[in-house]
Design a protein around this motif. Structure first.
Motif, mmCIF file in Angstrom:
data_model
loop_
_atom_site.group_PDB
_atom_site.id
_atom_site.type_symbol
_atom_site.label_atom_id
_atom_site.label_comp_id
_atom_site.label_asym_id
_atom_site.label_seq_id
_atom_site.Cartn_x
_atom_site.Cartn_y
_atom_site.Cartn_z
ATOM 1 N N GLN A 195 31.948 -13.680 -28.121
ATOM 2 C CA GLN A 195 30.524 -13.929 -27.913
ATOM 3 C C GLN A 195 30.295 -15.314 -27.316
ATOM 4 N N GLN A 196 31.020 -16.311 -27.838
ATOM 5 C CA GLN A 196 30.888 -17.671 -27.322
ATOM 6 C C GLN A 196 31.364 -17.747 -25.875
ATOM 7 N N MET A 197 32.451 -17.053 -25.582
ATOM 8 C CA MET A 197 32.994 -17.039 -24.228
ATOM 9 C C MET A 197 31.994 -16.413 -23.253
ATOM 10 N N LYS A 198 31.358 -15.319 -23.668
ATOM 11 C CA LYS A 198 30.365 -14.664 -22.814
ATOM 12 C C LYS A 198 29.179 -15.580 -22.552
ATOM 13 N N LEU A 199 28.742 -16.278 -23.603
ATOM 14 C CA LEU A 199 27.616 -17.193 -23.456
ATOM 15 C C LEU A 199 27.966 -18.332 -22.503
ATOM 16 N N ASN A 200 29.134 -18.910 -22.692
ATOM 17 C CA ASN A 200 29.574 -19.994 -21.807
ATOM 18 C C ASN A 200 29.717 -19.511 -20.371
ATOM 19 N N HIS A 201 30.188 -18.298 -20.193
ATOM 20 C CA HIS A 201 30.365 -17.751 -18.842
ATOM 21 C C HIS A 201 29.021 -17.518 -18.160
ATOM 22 N N ALA A 202 28.008 -17.160 -18.940
ATOM 23 C CA ALA A 202 26.687 -16.935 -18.362
ATOM 24 C C ALA A 202 26.067 -18.251 -17.883
ATOM 25 N N ILE A 203 26.353 -19.325 -18.589
ATOM 26 C CA ILE A 203 25.782 -20.625 -18.234
ATOM 27 C C ILE A 203 26.559 -21.248 -17.081
ATOM 28 N N THR A 204 27.851 -21.411 -17.282
ATOM 29 C CA THR A 204 28.714 -21.932 -16.227
ATOM 30 C C THR A 204 29.938 -21.036 -16.148
ATOM 31 N N LEU A 250 33.437 -19.325 -16.079
ATOM 32 C CA LEU A 250 34.750 -19.733 -16.574
ATOM 33 C C LEU A 250 35.726 -19.847 -15.415
ATOM 34 N N GLU A 251 36.735 -20.692 -15.592
ATOM 35 C CA GLU A 251 37.761 -20.821 -14.560
ATOM 36 C C GLU A 251 38.545 -19.525 -14.436
ATOM 37 N N ASN A 252 38.768 -18.864 -15.577
ATOM 38 C CA ASN A 252 39.542 -17.625 -15.590
ATOM 39 C C ASN A 252 38.741 -16.544 -16.323
ATOM 40 N N PRO A 253 37.876 -15.816 -15.610
ATOM 41 C CA PRO A 253 37.039 -14.817 -16.269
ATOM 42 C C PRO A 253 37.818 -13.643 -16.864
ATOM 43 N N SER A 254 39.091 -13.509 -16.533
ATOM 44 C CA SER A 254 39.874 -12.424 -17.118
ATOM 45 C C SER A 254 40.177 -12.685 -18.595
ATOM 46 N N GLN A 255 39.865 -13.894 -19.080
ATOM 47 C CA GLN A 255 40.006 -14.191 -20.502
ATOM 48 C C GLN A 255 39.095 -13.289 -21.323
ATOM 49 N N ILE A 256 37.928 -12.982 -20.796
ATOM 50 C CA ILE A 256 36.980 -12.108 -21.486
ATOM 51 C C ILE A 256 37.595 -10.721 -21.641
ATOM 52 N N LYS A 257 38.190 -10.234 -20.581
ATOM 53 C CA LYS A 257 38.844 -8.924 -20.599
ATOM 54 C C LYS A 257 39.977 -8.906 -21.636
ATOM 55 N N GLY A 258 40.778 -9.957 -21.666
ATOM 56 C CA GLY A 258 41.874 -10.056 -22.621
ATOM 57 C C GLY A 258 41.378 -10.091 -24.057
ATOM 58 N N ALA A 259 40.295 -10.814 -24.281
ATOM 59 C CA ALA A 259 39.725 -10.905 -25.634
ATOM 60 C C ALA A 259 39.210 -9.541 -26.092
ATOM 61 N N ARG A 260 38.558 -8.820 -25.180
ATOM 62 C CA ARG A 260 38.065 -7.484 -25.528
ATOM 63 C C ARG A 260 39.212 -6.557 -25.901
ATOM 64 N N ARG A 261 40.293 -6.652 -25.160
ATOM 65 C CA ARG A 261 41.452 -5.794 -25.433
ATOM 66 C C ARG A 261 42.124 -6.163 -26.751
ATOM 67 N N ASP A 262 42.181 -7.457 -27.069
ATOM 68 C CA ASP A 262 42.744 -7.876 -28.353
ATOM 69 C C ASP A 262 41.911 -7.328 -29.510
ATOM 70 N N ILE A 263 40.591 -7.391 -29.360
ATOM 71 C CA ILE A 263 39.701 -6.865 -30.396
ATOM 72 C C ILE A 263 39.922 -5.366 -30.550
ATOM 73 N N ALA A 264 40.064 -4.667 -29.448
ATOM 74 C CA ALA A 264 40.301 -3.221 -29.497
ATOM 75 C C ALA A 264 41.619 -2.907 -30.192
#
Length: 64
Positions: free
Chosen positions: A26-35, A37-51
């Motif tokens: 959630q924090q990563m998504k919020l930070n990405h919406a504001i500025t 991220l250098e590596n937006p695939s981190q969000i994808k990786g986090a989602r997969r880890d949660i799954a």
């Protein structure tokens, strides 16, 4: 986090890690919406880890 690492954790530890991972996502998504991220695939990786964590928890629940 690999599936092998997830399987090695106890259920209580897994639930705690799942909650922290959700909060971090959630924090990563919020930070990405504001500025962006250098590596937006981190969000994808986090989602997969949660799954992965949710899958292992569900398997343990069904095997009881």
């Amino acid at each position: 986090m690999k599936i092998k690492e997830v399987n090695e954790l106890e259920t209580k530890e897994l639930v705690e890690k799942l909650e922290t991972a959700k909060a971090a996502l959630q924090q990563m998504k919020l930070n990405h919406a504001i500025t962006p991220l250098e590596n937006p695939s981190q969000i994808k990786g986090a989602r997969r880890d949660i799954a992965r964590m949710k899958t292992v928890l569900r398997q343990r629940e069904l095997n009881k």
